[in-house]
Design an enzyme around this catalytic site. Structure first.
Site, PDB file in Angstrom:
ATOM      1  N   ARG A 125     -39.746  -7.960 -59.247  1.00 50.98           N
ATOM      2  CA  ARG A 125     -40.050  -7.200 -60.507  1.00 50.98           C
ATOM      3  C   ARG A 125     -41.429  -6.784 -60.302  1.00 50.98           C
ATOM      4  O   ARG A 125     -42.132  -6.638 -61.516  1.00 50.98           O
ATOM      5  CB  ARG A 125     -39.705  -7.913 -61.746  1.00 50.98           C
ATOM      6  N   LYS A 147     -47.531   6.781 -59.723  1.00 49.54           N
ATOM      7  CA  LYS A 147     -46.286   7.280 -59.531  1.00 49.54           C
ATOM      8  C   LYS A 147     -45.422   6.662 -58.433  1.00 49.54           C
ATOM      9  O   LYS A 147     -46.380   6.881 -57.322  1.00 49.54           O
ATOM     10  CB  LYS A 147     -46.192   8.765 -59.578  1.00 49.54           C
ATOM     11  N   GLU A 189     -54.110  21.077 -53.709  1.00 47.91           N
ATOM     12  CA  GLU A 189     -54.160  20.222 -55.058  1.00 47.91           C
ATOM     13  C   GLU A 189     -55.696  20.066 -55.485  1.00 47.91           C
ATOM     14  O   GLU A 189     -55.659  19.738 -56.588  1.00 47.91           O
ATOM     15  CB  GLU A 189     -53.527  18.858 -54.548  1.00 47.91           C
ATOM     16  N   LYS A 231     -58.232  13.050 -61.895  1.00 47.26           N
ATOM     17  CA  LYS A 231     -56.895  12.493 -61.912  1.00 47.26           C
ATOM     18  C   LYS A 231     -57.367  11.096 -62.758  1.00 47.26           C
ATOM     19  O   LYS A 231     -56.401  10.771 -63.437  1.00 47.26           O
ATOM     20  CB  LYS A 231     -56.287  12.105 -60.670  1.00 47.26           C
ATOM     21  N   GLU A 241     -47.360   9.773 -68.603  1.00 50.53           N
ATOM     22  CA  GLU A 241     -46.971  11.362 -68.719  1.00 50.53           C
ATOM     23  C   GLU A 241     -46.212  11.503 -70.067  1.00 50.53           C
ATOM     24  O   GLU A 241     -45.249  12.086 -69.844  1.00 50.53           O
ATOM     25  CB  GLU A 241     -46.041  11.586 -67.529  1.00 50.53           C
ATOM     26  N   ASN A 249     -49.414  19.062 -63.100  1.00 51.46           N
ATOM     27  CA  ASN A 249     -48.127  19.596 -62.479  1.00 51.46           C
ATOM     28  C   ASN A 249     -48.334  21.335 -62.621  1.00 51.46           C
ATOM     29  O   ASN A 249     -47.293  21.901 -62.378  1.00 51.46           O
ATOM     30  CB  ASN A 249     -46.897  19.266 -63.362  1.00 51.46           C
ATOM     31  N   HIS A 256     -41.713  23.030 -56.707  1.00 52.18           N
ATOM     32  CA  HIS A 256     -40.578  22.113 -56.572  1.00 52.18           C
ATOM     33  C   HIS A 256     -39.215  22.948 -56.157  1.00 52.18           C
ATOM     34  O   HIS A 256     -38.549  22.719 -55.309  1.00 52.18           O
ATOM     35  CB  HIS A 256     -40.336  21.073 -57.523  1.00 52.18           C
ATOM     36  N   HIS A 274     -45.528  20.774 -49.263  1.00 52.59           N
ATOM     37  CA  HIS A 274     -45.664  20.619 -50.586  1.00 52.59           C
ATOM     38  C   HIS A 274     -47.076  21.381 -51.256  1.00 52.59           C
ATOM     39  O   HIS A 274     -46.730  21.915 -52.326  1.00 52.59           O
ATOM     40  CB  HIS A 274     -45.774  19.240 -51.270  1.00 52.59           C
TER      41      HIS A 274
HETATM   42  N1  GLY Z   1     -48.907  14.369 -59.181  1.00 52.69           N
HETATM   43  C1  GLY Z   1     -48.947  14.412 -60.474  1.00 52.69           C
HETATM   44  C2  GLY Z   1     -49.067  13.061 -61.321  1.00 52.69           C
HETATM   45  O1  GLY Z   1     -49.615  12.007 -60.650  1.00 52.69           O
HETATM   46  O2  GLY Z   1     -48.937  12.972 -62.373  1.00 52.69           O
END
Ligand code: GLY
Length: 368
Positions: A125, A147, A189, A231, A241, A249, A256, A274
């Site tokens: 977990r 993520k 990016e 970020k 998010e 995004n 995508h 990407h």
């Molecule tokens: N790649 C976008 C994010 O990490 O939210």
């Protein structure tokens, strides 16, 4: 640690530090200090492992000889980001007898980071994961923010978890072995951060193009640090998010769709990667924003010109049907209640989430 080291701190419920600089993959003491127990699983891929895995293992052992380190190597490429390989990583943790204080080190690009992070999120977990990104794209995006995911045939990243890393070490020396096409993809990016929230950074990227494309170490470190600061600010406020994180995004829903429609294919094929797909996606999002009266055509063209100057594509590859792309966009995870929810643009430095975008207008930019 080396004196040219920079760092960015990510706050929130599970704070961690992003270290940026040369030689970090062999800073054994700093890496080993992240391991709370004795078990380490080093996850990498068939491109990166031959370059750096032995060095990381030796550095960890030199710092702490009692560490038990197993290595799990994926075939390089997006097609390895599967439940089957995730199962392989879990079996490697089981084989190691990994306890709750074990640590996964993710050595590679986004595929490795996402899959290894997901294995760390699930084993018992949730155990620690240290991200060791070796591509520019993973340094400025996927290694930060927690993520983690794998792909299934129905779509990319559909199975995953939010699981913050314990630390990130972005060794800028690894960029020296990165193919130029991958460097450009990462720069797409980086440009995104300027586009969505930092006009001064956007201008800096216009001015520093030659240095960045030539792999200038100081310019790249500056670009990585600035991107990570952006970020970090966003994921600190919105880790799951629920709101502003979606701004990261910009161009991704279009991108995508292009990636899915062309198929992810094998290494070395002509499909857009990407970062390239995101570059095209940002241009389309900007043009759509101009069509909807949110941004000026001049701003949209400024973005397209910057991306093109970095050698990035700005048009949908031939052979992809607009209605098929639109159908893919309808499956995007950001959509709610069957409405197209897109990140659109109000000019350099200002992105906005628009919840119900008119499909005819979207089709208009897809047709071109
Ligand atoms: N790649 C976008 C994010 O990490 O939210």
């Amino acid at each position: 640690m080396t004196s040219s080291l920079r760092h960015v701190d990510v706050g929130g419920q599970t704070p961690y530090r992003i270290h940026i600089g040369p030689h970090l993959l062999t800073e054994g003491a700093a890496l080993a200090a992240q391991v709370r127990g004795r078990h380490v699983l080093l996850v990498s891929d068939s491109n990166v492992a031959p370059l750096y895995a032995a060095g990381v293992r030796e550095a960890l052992h030199a710092a702490r000889s009692e560490l038990q380190i197993a290595t799990f190597v994926l075939p390089a490429g997006e097609e390895s980001k599967t439940l089957a390989h995730f199962g392989g990583a879990i079996e490697a943790l089981a084989g190691l007898g990994a306890t709750r204080d074990a640590c996964v080190f993710a050595l590679g690009g986004g595929v490795v980071g996402d899959l290894a992070g997901f294995a760390a999120a699930c084993w018992m977990r949730g155990i620690d994961c240290v991200q060791l990104p070796t591509t520019l794209l993973s340094m400025v995006d996927s290694s930060v923010g927690g993520k983690t995911a794998v792909d299934i045939p129905q779509g990319k990243n559909l199975v995953g978890a939010f699981h913050s890393p314990r630390a990130v070490f972005a060794d800028t020396g690894a960029l020296r072995t990165l193919p130029i096409r991958e460097l450009r993809a990462g720069l797409a990016e980086v440009i995104k951060y300027g586009a969505i929230r930092d006009p001064l950074f956007f201008e800096w990227l216009q001015a520093e193009r030659e240095a960045l494309l030539a792999g200038d170490a100081a310019a790249l470190a500056q670009a990585i640090a600035r991107s990570c600061e952006h970020k970090a600010e966003i994921v600190e406020r919105d880790p799951l998010e629920k709101g502003e994180r979606a701004l990261l995004n910009l161009g991704h829903t279009f991108g995508h769709a292009i990636e899915a429609e062309q198929g992810y294919g094998g290494a070395g094929n002509d499909n857009l990667n990407h970062g390239e797909a995101v570059a095209v996606g940002m241009v389309l999002a900007a043009r759509l924003s101009a069509d909807l009266g949110m941004a000026t055509t001049e701003d949209a063209e400024r973005l397209a010109t910057l991306l093109a100057g970095y050698g990035l594509p700005t048009a949908i590859p031939a052979g992809l049907a607009p209605d098929a792309l639109l159908a893919r966009m309808r499956l995007d995870k950001k959509n709610l209640a069957g409405r197209l929810r897109l990140v659109l643009w109000r000019g350099v430095g200002h992105a906005e989430i628009v919840p119900d975008v008119d499909e005819a207008a979207v089709l208009g930019v897809l047709v071109g």
